[in-house]
Design a protein around this motif. Structure first.
Motif, PDB file in Angstrom:
ATOM      1  N   ASP A 135       0.811  -1.225   0.000  1.00  0.00           N
ATOM      2  CA  ASP A 135       0.000   0.000   0.000  1.00  0.00           C
ATOM      3  C   ASP A 135       0.841   1.271   0.000  1.00  0.00           C
ATOM      4  O   ASP A 135       0.306   2.380   0.069  1.00  0.00           O
ATOM      5  CB  ASP A 135      -0.994   0.005   1.168  1.00  0.00           C
ATOM      6  N   LYS A 138       1.919   3.713  -4.147  1.00  0.00           N
ATOM      7  CA  LYS A 138       1.231   4.829  -4.793  1.00  0.00           C
ATOM      8  C   LYS A 138       2.194   6.002  -5.022  1.00  0.00           C
ATOM      9  O   LYS A 138       3.004   6.346  -4.162  1.00  0.00           O
ATOM     10  CB  LYS A 138       0.057   5.302  -3.937  1.00  0.00           C
ATOM     11  N   PHE A 160      -4.865  -4.753  -9.000  1.00  0.00           N
ATOM     12  CA  PHE A 160      -5.186  -3.330  -8.892  1.00  0.00           C
ATOM     13  C   PHE A 160      -6.691  -3.086  -8.986  1.00  0.00           C
ATOM     14  O   PHE A 160      -7.244  -2.284  -8.230  1.00  0.00           O
ATOM     15  CB  PHE A 160      -4.449  -2.531  -9.972  1.00  0.00           C
ATOM     16  N   ASP A 163      -8.694  -5.876  -5.951  1.00  0.00           N
ATOM     17  CA  ASP A 163      -8.339  -5.743  -4.538  1.00  0.00           C
ATOM     18  C   ASP A 163      -8.046  -4.309  -4.112  1.00  0.00           C
ATOM     19  O   ASP A 163      -8.412  -3.896  -3.007  1.00  0.00           O
ATOM     20  CB  ASP A 163      -7.129  -6.624  -4.223  1.00  0.00           C
ATOM     21  N   MET A 164      -7.369  -3.557  -4.991  1.00  0.00           N
ATOM     22  CA  MET A 164      -6.984  -2.199  -4.617  1.00  0.00           C
ATOM     23  C   MET A 164      -7.919  -1.143  -5.195  1.00  0.00           C
ATOM     24  O   MET A 164      -7.922  -0.007  -4.737  1.00  0.00           O
ATOM     25  CB  MET A 164      -5.534  -1.951  -5.061  1.00  0.00           C
ATOM     26  N   TYR A 171      -2.809   5.965 -10.347  1.00  0.00           N
ATOM     27  CA  TYR A 171      -2.268   5.591  -9.032  1.00  0.00           C
ATOM     28  C   TYR A 171      -0.762   5.825  -8.939  1.00  0.00           C
ATOM     29  O   TYR A 171      -0.237   6.194  -7.898  1.00  0.00           O
ATOM     30  CB  TYR A 171      -2.596   4.125  -8.769  1.00  0.00           C
TER      31      TYR A 171
END
Length: 291
Positions: A135, A138, A160, A163-164, A171
């Motif tokens: 995390d 970014k 991406f 899940d993200m 990003y």
């Protein structure tokens, strides 16, 4: 004297047996076959790595075998679609593309050195990077491998999107394509990019070649097992040739010296259904991509 003559004849017979083709070339077989290789580590490097396989296939099939690579994965798909190559070493995603666009048919898949029928995708950074966790990537410079790569593009994009829930182009500070896993690994080592998507098999190969060390990197994320890279044929080739190619390929499992040069754990027979999971991931990526 008589004993020396007998021993000499036995040695000659053994040599002839060693070089005799395992299969008799049939009338409908071509005089030579061309095998294409996606440039996972650069075109010249992959042709060198697979040279023992090509030599083995030429001896086993009794016909000439030539290798071919390209500047990107799409080049191998295009070559098969235009019948410039007969067989190819694909990644799972590039195989799925080739099955749709080039009539490719999976014959066997590559095993990892533990004998598993697959490999894992990785997201890595330099070991001295301030990025300690997934995390924290970014806003950094990120590199995919190739749009037709599985671990270098499809699998991280599912991560991406699913899940993200992020768009890579928004990003990250910048998104690049390296062209090969070897290039990605060297780029993060040399500081050209900060984060890359690759896989455990290609990272291990770069370590074995002495181009990088394990301690150069920090692994931030590991995927579930991805089906092994397939060797595929044009589906319109003679069935006897495809069967002989597969049998000869599986025979390599008995040759540990060649497997050491190929840097894998051997091969296992497979078929198109093995790669349905890749088709599912392609659909999932498309469906989950943030609007």
């Amino acid at each position: 004297m008589f004993r020396r003559i007998i021993l000499g004849l036995l040695a000659t017979c053994m040599m002839l047996t060693a070089v005799a083709p395992a299969f008799a070339a049939e009338a409908d077989w071509p005089e030579k076959i061309r095998i294409g290789f996606i440039p996972t580590e650069g075109g010249a490097d992959i042709l060198e790595r697979f040279k023992p396989l090509m030599e083995h296939m030429e001896l086993a099939l009794g016909i000439k075998v030539e290798g071919f690579s390209a500047s990107d994965y799409a080049g191998i798909i295009t070559a098969m679609s235009h019948k410039h190559i007969d067989f190819a070493y694909f990644g799972p995603k590039s195989y799925v593309e080739a099955s749709e666009k080039a009539n490719a048919q999976a014959l066997a898949l590559e095993l990892n050195k533990e004998g598993q029928p697959g490999y894992t995708g990785l997201i890595i950074v330099r070991n001295d990077s301030p990025i300690k966790k997934l995390d924290e990537i970014k806003g950094h410079v990120f590199a995919f491998t190739d749009p037709n790569s599985t671990s270098g593009y499809l699998v991280p994009n599912v991560l991406f999107a699913r899940d993200m829930k992020v768009k890579p182009e928004e990003y990250f500070k910048e998104v690049k394509f390296s062209g090969s896993h070897g290039a990605s690994i060297l780029a993060v080592k040399n500081g050209g990019v900060e984060v890359v998507a690759t896989n455990n098999i290609d990272l291990d190969r770069m370590i074995e070649k002495g181009q990088v060390e394990k301690d150069d990197f920090r692994i931030l994320w590991t995927s579930e097992l991805i089906p092994g890279a397939p060797l595929a044929a044009r589906a319109d080739l003679p069935e006897s040739l495809k069967a002989a190619f597969t049998k000869a390929l599986l025979k390599l499992n008995d040759n540990k010296m060649v497997l050491g040069k190929l840097q894998n754990g051997g091969y296992q027979a497979t078929d198109d259904k093995t790669y349905d999971i890749i088709r599912y991931l392609k659909r999932l990526k498309s469906q989950l991509a943030p609007k």
